[in-house]
Scaffold this motif. Structure first.
Motif, mmCIF file in Angstrom:
data_model
loop_
_atom_site.group_PDB
_atom_site.id
_atom_site.type_symbol
_atom_site.label_atom_id
_atom_site.label_comp_id
_atom_site.label_asym_id
_atom_site.label_seq_id
_atom_site.Cartn_x
_atom_site.Cartn_y
_atom_site.Cartn_z
ATOM 1 N N TYR A 134 28.491 -2.429 11.811
ATOM 2 C CA TYR A 134 28.397 -1.456 12.905
ATOM 3 C C TYR A 134 27.064 -1.507 13.636
ATOM 4 C CZ TYR A 134 32.730 0.654 11.376
ATOM 5 O OH TYR A 134 34.048 0.871 11.069
ATOM 6 N N GLY A 135 26.115 -2.258 13.146
ATOM 7 C CA GLY A 135 24.816 -2.349 13.798
ATOM 8 C C GLY A 135 23.710 -2.593 12.786
ATOM 9 N N ARG A 136 22.482 -2.551 13.284
ATOM 10 C CA ARG A 136 21.325 -2.815 12.432
ATOM 11 C C ARG A 136 20.448 -1.569 12.352
ATOM 12 N NH1 ARG A 136 16.013 -5.626 12.935
ATOM 13 N NH2 ARG A 136 15.663 -6.485 10.869
ATOM 14 N N PRO A 137 20.536 -0.837 11.258
ATOM 15 C CA PRO A 137 19.703 0.360 11.111
ATOM 16 C C PRO A 137 18.232 -0.017 10.926
ATOM 17 C CG PRO A 137 21.025 -0.002 9.137
ATOM 18 C CD PRO A 137 21.428 -1.046 10.122
ATOM 19 N N ALA A 138 17.349 0.917 11.258
ATOM 20 C CA ALA A 138 15.920 0.704 11.048
ATOM 21 C C ALA A 138 15.599 0.791 9.563
ATOM 22 C CB ALA A 138 15.112 1.748 11.817
ATOM 23 N N ARG A 139 16.304 1.692 8.851
ATOM 24 C CA ARG A 139 16.029 1.894 7.433
ATOM 25 C C ARG A 139 17.256 2.528 6.790
ATOM 26 N NH1 ARG A 139 11.110 5.562 5.198
ATOM 27 N NH2 ARG A 139 12.074 7.097 6.539
ATOM 28 N N VAL A 140 17.519 2.121 5.541
ATOM 29 C CA VAL A 140 18.592 2.709 4.746
ATOM 30 C C VAL A 140 18.002 3.051 3.388
ATOM 31 C CG1 VAL A 140 20.869 2.385 3.710
ATOM 32 C CG2 VAL A 140 20.338 1.280 5.889
ATOM 33 N N ARG A 141 18.199 4.309 2.984
ATOM 34 C CA ARG A 141 17.776 4.758 1.659
ATOM 35 C C ARG A 141 18.989 5.298 0.924
ATOM 36 N NH1 ARG A 141 13.752 8.772 3.478
ATOM 37 N NH2 ARG A 141 15.089 8.637 5.277
#
Length: 178
Positions: free
Chosen positions: A120-127
């Motif tokens: 769905y896209g490229r997140p800046a950060r995933v926690r």
């Protein structure tokens, strides 16, 4: 990583108060989230957590739901069971995403969900925040917050369920053979 101890385990399995752990999760999510953080839960237990957190924290909009079914490494065995479909009511590109799940075990579901998320896209950060980390990792996946850590034999499965009154409870059962 912040963790809290589980209650002393009676014979046959751990005694975990899912509602008490949920309150610890609320505190953990408050500490992790920024003003632009989006919540997304892994279907199904994580989705229940994300939806309730969205309400309890007074956040606008809806939490996202991520399905692991299309990216699982055991897809040939499991197929497309009647699983929840991915729903992301926010732009993933550049987003700060807090992924929620009920139980972290091998890390394979988290890996599959990350693959789905990047579709769905490229997140800046995933926690990642979880109610319970039960150990047994097969992949290098670690939660940024876990409300409890428990040790269970591979023959047992721990899953979040919703009680009749809408509260959370844990179900401990024998694991299905692979």
């Amino acid at each position: 990583m912040t963790t809290r101890s589980a209650s002393d385990a009676p014979p046959g399995g751990p005694s975990l108060d899912a509602e008490a752990l949920y309150l610890a999760l609320v505190d953990g999510v408050r500490a992790l989230r920024r003003s632009d953080t989006q919540l997304a839960g892994i279907a199904s237990g994580g989705a229940w957590l994300a939806e309730r957190l969205q309400r309890d924290l007074g956040l606008a909009g809806d939490a996202g739901i991520l399905s692991s079914s299309m990216h699982r490494d055991d897809f040939a065995q499991r197929g497309l069971a009647a699983s929840t479909q991915t729903r992301l009511p926010f732009d993933v590109n550049g987003a700060d995403i807090l992924l929620l799940d009920d139980v972290l075990y091998t890390g394979r579901t988290v890996r599959a969900v990350l693959n789905e998320l990047y579709d769905y896209g490229r997140p800046a950060r995933v926690r990642l925040a979880v109610l319970v980390d039960r150990g047994g990792r097969e992949l290098p996946v670690q939660a940024d917050f876990a409300a409890a850590r428990v040790t269970l034999p591979p023959s047992q499965a721990l899953a979040l369920a919703q009680g009749e009154a809408g509260g959370f409870v844990f179900e401990l059962r024998e694991a299905e053979p692979c």
